[in-house]
Design a protein around this motif. Structure first.
Motif, short mmCIF file in Angstrom:
data_model
loop_
_atom_site.label_atom_id
_atom_site.label_comp_id
_atom_site.label_asym_id
_atom_site.label_seq_id
_atom_site.Cartn_x
_atom_site.Cartn_y
_atom_site.Cartn_z
N ASN A 286 0.31 -0.96 -0.03
CA ASN A 286 -0.33 -0.18 -0.06
C ASN A 286 0.87 1.28 0.18
OD1 ASN A 286 -3.14 -0.68 0.18
ND2 ASN A 286 -1.86 -1.63 1.75
N PHE A 287 1.92 0.74 0.38
CA PHE A 287 2.78 2.72 0.76
C PHE A 287 3.52 2.70 -0.14
CE2 PHE A 287 1.75 2.28 5.04
CZ PHE A 287 0.65 3.24 5.62
N TYR A 288 4.60 1.50 -0.86
CA TYR A 288 4.98 1.53 -1.81
C TYR A 288 4.39 0.45 -2.55
CZ TYR A 288 9.28 2.83 0.73
OH TYR A 288 9.84 3.49 1.83
N PRO A 289 3.16 1.44 -4.06
CA PRO A 289 2.70 -0.17 -5.23
C PRO A 289 3.67 -0.66 -5.95
CG PRO A 289 1.77 2.08 -4.68
CD PRO A 289 3.44 2.11 -3.79
N THR A 290 4.96 -0.01 -6.12
CA THR A 290 5.93 -0.24 -7.33
C THR A 290 7.29 -0.35 -7.15
OG1 THR A 290 6.17 2.13 -8.12
CG2 THR A 290 4.87 0.49 -9.48
N PHE A 291 7.12 -1.55 -5.76
CA PHE A 291 8.22 -1.89 -4.27
C PHE A 291 9.67 -2.45 -5.51
CE2 PHE A 291 10.69 -4.11 -2.06
CZ PHE A 291 11.09 -3.99 -0.67
N THR A 292 10.65 -1.48 -5.42
CA THR A 292 12.02 -2.22 -5.89
C THR A 292 12.68 -1.79 -3.97
OG1 THR A 292 12.39 0.40 -6.09
CG2 THR A 292 11.98 -0.84 -8.14
N PRO A 293 13.28 -2.83 -4.38
CA PRO A 293 13.69 -2.68 -2.91
C PRO A 293 15.52 -1.41 -2.50
CG PRO A 293 14.27 -5.21 -3.58
CD PRO A 293 13.85 -3.94 -4.32
N ARG A 294 15.23 -1.05 -1.68
CA ARG A 294 16.29 -0.04 -0.91
C ARG A 294 17.82 -0.82 -0.99
NH1 ARG A 294 13.96 5.35 2.24
NH2 ARG A 294 12.12 5.27 1.32
N ASP A 295 18.85 0.01 -1.30
CA ASP A 295 20.03 -0.58 -1.29
C ASP A 295 20.57 -0.11 0.52
OD1 ASP A 295 22.39 -1.51 -1.14
OD2 ASP A 295 24.21 0.37 -1.73
N SER A 296 20.48 -1.56 0.74
CA SER A 296 20.63 -0.76 2.83
C SER A 296 22.28 -0.27 3.35
CB SER A 296 20.74 -2.78 3.31
OG SER A 296 21.95 -3.57 2.89
N GLN A 297 23.03 -0.84 2.22
CA GLN A 297 23.77 0.56 2.41
C GLN A 297 23.97 1.60 2.67
OE1 GLN A 297 26.81 -1.49 3.26
NE2 GLN A 297 27.90 0.07 3.99
N ILE B 244 11.18 3.46 5.92
CA ILE B 244 12.59 3.23 5.67
C ILE B 244 12.34 2.10 6.02
CG2 ILE B 244 14.58 3.03 6.41
CD1 ILE B 244 14.58 6.16 6.24
N ALA B 245 11.84 0.83 6.93
CA ALA B 245 11.45 0.00 7.20
C ALA B 245 10.95 -1.19 6.93
CB ALA B 245 11.22 -0.04 8.95
N LEU B 246 9.83 -0.50 6.04
CA LEU B 246 8.97 -1.02 4.53
C LEU B 246 9.72 -1.22 3.92
CD1 LEU B 246 5.52 0.10 5.43
CD2 LEU B 246 6.54 -1.84 6.14
N GLY B 247 10.74 0.06 2.99
CA GLY B 247 10.70 -0.07 1.85
C GLY B 247 12.94 -1.42 1.99
N THR B 248 13.02 -1.43 2.61
CA THR B 248 14.43 -2.34 3.28
C THR B 248 14.74 -3.14 3.76
OG1 THR B 248 14.54 -0.60 5.28
CG2 THR B 248 16.59 -0.14 3.17
N ILE B 249 13.54 -3.34 4.98
CA ILE B 249 13.44 -4.90 5.86
C ILE B 249 13.44 -5.85 4.59
CG2 ILE B 249 12.64 -5.91 7.55
CD1 ILE B 249 12.87 -3.92 9.03
N ASP B 250 14.35 -7.58 4.41
CA ASP B 250 13.43 -8.07 3.70
C ASP B 250 12.84 -8.51 4.12
OD1 ASP B 250 13.21 -9.55 1.25
OD2 ASP B 250 15.29 -10.29 1.49
N LEU B 251 11.17 -8.54 3.30
CA LEU B 251 10.15 -9.16 4.14
C LEU B 251 9.60 -10.52 3.38
CD1 LEU B 251 7.71 -6.24 5.10
CD2 LEU B 251 9.30 -7.68 6.17
N GLU B 252 9.69 -10.62 2.94
CA GLU B 252 10.03 -12.28 1.75
C GLU B 252 11.01 -13.05 1.97
OE1 GLU B 252 10.47 -9.30 -0.11
OE2 GLU B 252 8.65 -8.84 -1.23
N GLU B 253 12.84 -12.28 2.71
CA GLU B 253 13.67 -13.56 3.06
C GLU B 253 13.49 -14.07 4.45
OE1 GLU B 253 17.78 -13.25 4.88
OE2 GLU B 253 17.23 -12.00 3.55
N LEU B 254 12.42 -12.83 4.90
CA LEU B 254 11.67 -13.46 6.46
C LEU B 254 10.36 -13.94 6.75
CD1 LEU B 254 11.64 -9.82 8.33
CD2 LEU B 254 13.64 -11.90 9.18
N ARG B 255 10.05 -14.08 5.64
CA ARG B 255 8.85 -15.04 5.16
C ARG B 255 8.86 -16.20 4.66
NH1 ARG B 255 5.49 -13.26 0.26
NH2 ARG B 255 6.56 -13.58 -0.71
N ASP B 256 9.95 -16.61 4.20
CA ASP B 256 10.24 -17.92 3.77
C ASP B 256 11.11 -18.76 5.23
OD1 ASP B 256 9.46 -17.14 0.98
OD2 ASP B 256 11.90 -16.90 0.67
N GLU B 257 11.50 -18.16 5.85
CA GLU B 257 12.08 -18.51 6.56
C GLU B 257 11.16 -19.20 8.52
OE1 GLU B 257 15.79 -19.26 8.20
OE2 GLU B 257 16.00 -18.80 5.92
#
Length: 195
Positions: free
Chosen positions: A92-103, A148-161
């Motif tokens: 909802n906040f990032y309709p076209t999501f592209t992960p931010r560079d964590s660095q 920033i948290a929604l844009g950088t944290i890898d929620l897909e990886e967490l979901r897989d785990e």
């Protein structure tokens, strides 16, 4: 939500996550954002203003703290549901999501605390030092930090785990040791139960 967050029953915490979902749905519908199927489509500028208002409401209600803590819950269904809700919020906040560079985000103080949060979330239920009141610089009531948290944290990886079978945790030596220590710690308190 604050009462539910401290409840020991995983079903109560799961019910709290359902309340969060309903609350978010109503917040988005109130401002006519895309989450609500009956809302008219508004302009990009109006939509952005309404998104900011919804984000502020969610932060004031301290929902992000509950959602992120639930990701580290020792009960798998709670963590899975929290992850699903965070993914829905990100959509909802990032309709076209592209992960931010964590660095890139780690350079700022907010980015540094979000990077710490991601590392803590990867520990899952083993994360004993999860921030509760903005510890380690994570401000769950700050809309900018949560975006920033929604844009950088890898929620897909967490979901897989979280979706992995729990056998890899339950049968590990560390899990066995935790069970033994937990049992030893409660025998004195509940001696009658041992008989």
């Amino acid at each position: 939500i604050q009462t539910v967050e401290r409840d020991l029953d995983w079903e109560v915490r799961l019910g709290g996550l359902e309340l969060v979902d309903i609350f978010c749905h109503h917040a988005f519908c109130h401002f006519g954002l895309p989450k609500c199927p009956y809302a008219p489509v508004s302009s990009v500028v109006t939509s952005s203003i309404h998104q900011n208002k919804v984000l502020q409401i969610l932060c004031r209600a301290n929902l992000f703290s509950f959602l992120f803590r639930s990701l580290c819950d020792c009960d798998q269904p709670v963590g899975q549901r929290a992850c699903d809700l965070l993914l829905n919020l990100r959509i909802n906040f990032y309709p076209t999501f592209t992960p931010r560079d964590s660095q890139e985000t780690e350079d700022s103080s907010v980015g540094h605390s979000i990077a710490w949060l991601q590392r803590t979330l990867r520990q899952g239920s083993l994360a004993k030092n999860f921030p509760t009141d903005g510890g380690n610089g994570v401000d769950f009531q700050d809309p900018e930090s949560m975006m920033i948290a929604l844009g950088t944290i890898d929620l897909e990886e967490l979901r897989d785990e979280l979706n992995k079978s729990s056998d890899h945790v339950e049968k590990s030596p560390q899990s066995l040791l935790q069970d033994i220590l937990a049992t030893v710690g409660t025998i004195e308190e509940n001696e009658v139960d041992c008989y």
